[in-house]
Design a protein around this motif. Structure first.
Motif, PDB file in Angstrom:
ATOM      1  N   VAL A   1       0.844  -1.199   0.000  1.00  0.00           N
ATOM      2  CA  VAL A   1       0.000   0.000   0.000  1.00  0.00           C
ATOM      3  C   VAL A   1       0.879   1.249   0.000  1.00  0.00           C
ATOM      4  CG1 VAL A   1      -1.583   1.359   1.468  1.00  0.00           C
ATOM      5  CG2 VAL A   1      -2.082  -1.040   0.973  1.00  0.00           C
ATOM      6  N   CYS A   2       1.933   1.245   0.807  1.00  0.00           N
ATOM      7  CA  CYS A   2       2.855   2.396   0.853  1.00  0.00           C
ATOM      8  C   CYS A   2       3.518   2.613  -0.505  1.00  0.00           C
ATOM      9  CB  CYS A   2       3.927   2.180   1.920  1.00  0.00           C
ATOM     10  SG  CYS A   2       3.307   2.252   3.618  1.00  0.00           S
TER      11      CYS A   2
ATOM     12  N   LEU B   1       0.927   4.072  -2.964  1.00  0.00           N
ATOM     13  CA  LEU B   1       0.659   5.478  -2.630  1.00  0.00           C
ATOM     14  C   LEU B   1       1.818   6.371  -3.048  1.00  0.00           C
ATOM     15  CD1 LEU B   1      -0.953   5.348   0.927  1.00  0.00           C
ATOM     16  CD2 LEU B   1      -1.905   6.546  -1.045  1.00  0.00           C
TER      17      LEU B   1
ATOM     18  N   ASN C   1      -5.169  -4.340  -1.898  1.00  0.00           N
ATOM     19  CA  ASN C   1      -4.277  -3.229  -1.533  1.00  0.00           C
ATOM     20  C   ASN C   1      -4.540  -2.026  -2.433  1.00  0.00           C
ATOM     21  OD1 ASN C   1      -3.050  -4.744   0.491  1.00  0.00           O
ATOM     22  ND2 ASN C   1      -1.500  -5.567  -0.879  1.00  0.00           N
TER      23      ASN C   1
ATOM     24  N   VAL D   1      -5.739   1.966  -1.598  1.00  0.00           N
ATOM     25  CA  VAL D   1      -5.077   3.177  -2.110  1.00  0.00           C
ATOM     26  C   VAL D   1      -6.079   4.079  -2.829  1.00  0.00           C
ATOM     27  CG1 VAL D   1      -3.303   4.014  -3.728  1.00  0.00           C
ATOM     28  CG2 VAL D   1      -2.821   2.063  -2.229  1.00  0.00           C
TER      29      VAL D   1
ATOM     30  N   LEU E   1      -0.715   3.451  -9.826  1.00  0.00           N
ATOM     31  CA  LEU E   1      -0.935   2.056  -9.422  1.00  0.00           C
ATOM     32  C   LEU E   1      -0.177   1.112 -10.349  1.00  0.00           C
ATOM     33  CD1 LEU E   1      -4.785   2.133  -8.682  1.00  0.00           C
ATOM     34  CD2 LEU E   1      -2.968   1.843  -6.988  1.00  0.00           C
TER      35      LEU E   1
END
Length: 437
Positions: A59-60, A63, A265, A269, A292
């Motif tokens: 996820v980090c 993002l 995930n 986001v 993404l």
């Protein structure tokens, strides 16, 4: 800030090794004192805070990719390191340099010494590294900082922050039970500790017990929560080593990050970006989609080699193993799979083996170079309960070499998984083998 001596690389490494002997102490008293001495620079940062059991790093990474693509100056702090310590501190996709890391740690060390002079205790390694991250991102004038918790949430050193743009809760499952609790609900209580007063929360669609915990935490903090909706996605498949799916608002998305679990995930986001937009951040649908699709996160179903196919994945608990198995069953059924497995002793390795071993043709076990590692010989004994062809290999390089030779035949692939901390050793071993080929 007062004058301080800048440490050399060796002095920095020695200092971190020395304070690492303290181990982990959960609680915020020490980091509060530490950050007070550093003028509470974390309060000047705009932060997205991410907690959960699995999926935090992915996820980090997504993002980070989206926000950089939208033109923001983005800091990202993650743990643990997979390949180098420097990858844990990034600004606009670039790892911190040795000099910058030494400088940040030197400033924090000077403060720790003042604390010791006052009779206070030495902050732990994670507290020192977290303080160094806050300092680094402040000095680099980041627009947004993506902050991943180390372990847990409520008492994690990163939770010294008083507010966040968004608190994100990824998949929550059983892990670090000795520290966080015995049941999934107890663990969820700790993770939900990152929810801030009047905050915005995005949570991955959880099971009912976890949802009740998150709802209660949000009610207490008068925070708004949005849960991801898996029904927004259809036609999930793996094509040409890309994870493809149709999203009801963004159309077809083709992720480089191939694990089937990455769909969830990505949904996290997408919802987090909507929350940022409500707060005035400009991110177009095209920037979101492209971000993404460009995102990469080594160690999460990443391909290190094409011929033969060698994939690494940091699945180290039962939930992650289930998700890894789903990915194999969705896109890799044509392969006979050779496993290399290395785990830490405090993980639920037996449940993981039960999930994964039915899909293996052959299994090699190794011992990661980590003080918390489980002996690969013991792991082999466990694995023999679920598979008849298991071999313990004393050296990781030897295991990679053996697997590469074994996989030279058609339609065979290698999957190295388990503890994230040993995947860097697999990568290094592969590089050395290819040089000598």
């Amino acid at each position: 800030m007062e004058k301080y001596k800048i440490l050399s690389k060796k002095e920095t490494d020695d200092y971190i090794r020395e304070i690492d002997k303290k181990g982990s102490i959960l609680g915020l008293e020490s980091i509060r004192e530490l950050m007070k001495e550093l003028a509470d620079v974390q309060d000047a940062l705009k932060i997205i805070h991410v907690a959960g059991t699995n999926g935090k790093g992915s996820v980090c990474a997504m993002l980070e990719s989206v926000l950089i693509g939208a033109g923001y100056r983005v800091g990202k702090y993650t743990s643990p390191a997979v390949f180098t310590e420097a990858e844990r501190y990034r600004v606009n996709g670039e790892n911190i340099t040795e000099e910058e890391f030494a400088k940040s740690i030197s400033q924090v060390k000077a403060v720790c010494e003042r604390m010791l002079d006052k009779g206070l205790s030495q902050p732990t390694r994670f507290e020192v590294e977290t303080a160094a991250a806050f300092l680094y991102f402040y000095q680099k004038k980041c627009d947004i900082v993506i902050l991943e918790t180390g372990m847990g949430g409520a008492t994690d050193a990163t939770n010294i922050i008083r507010k966040s743009l968004v608190s994100i809760l990824t998949s929550i499952s059983r892990d670090h039970m000795g520290f966080l609790g015995d049941t999934i609900e107890e663990i969820a209580v700790v993770k939900a500790g990152i929810i801030k007063k009047h905050g915005k929360v995005v949570a991955m669609c959880p099971e009912m017990g976890v949802r009740k915990v998150i709802d209660a935490a949000c009610e207490k903090q008068e925070a708004e929560v949005v849960y991801t909706n898996p029904e927004q996605v259809r036609e999930v498949r793996i094509t040409n080593h890309r994870l493809c799916f149709l999203h009801e608002e963004l159309g077809e998305i083709k992720l480089k990050m191939m694990g089937k679990y990455q769909v969830q995930n990505a949904l996290c986001v997408i919802e987090a970006v909507k929350q940022l937009e409500k707060q005035g951040y400009a991110i177009s649908k095209e920037q979101l989609k492209q971000g993404l699709e460009k995102a990469e996160w080594e160690g999460r179903f990443s391909i290190l080699n094409e011929q033969p196919l060698l994939v690494i994945d940091g699945a180290h608990n039962e939930d992650a193993a289930k998700k890894l198995r789903e990915t194999l069953e969705m896109g890799f059924t044509k392969y006979k799979i050779i496993y290399i497995i290395g785990v830490l002793a405090d993980k639920e390795h037996e449940k993981m083996l039960k999930q994964m071993l039915p899909l293996a043709e052959k299994v090699f076990t190794v011992t990661p170079h980590n003080p918390r590692a489980m002996d690969g010989k013991e792991l082999a004994k466990e694995a023999l309960k679920y598979h008849k062809d298991v071999t313990f290999v004393p050296e990781i390089k030897e295991a990679v070499d053996m697997a590469m030779k074994e996989a030279k035949e058609e339609q065979k692939m290698i999957l190295a998984f388990g503890s994230l901390s040993y995947l860097g050793e697999v990568k290094k071993a592969l590089k050395e083998i290819k040089i000598h080929d």
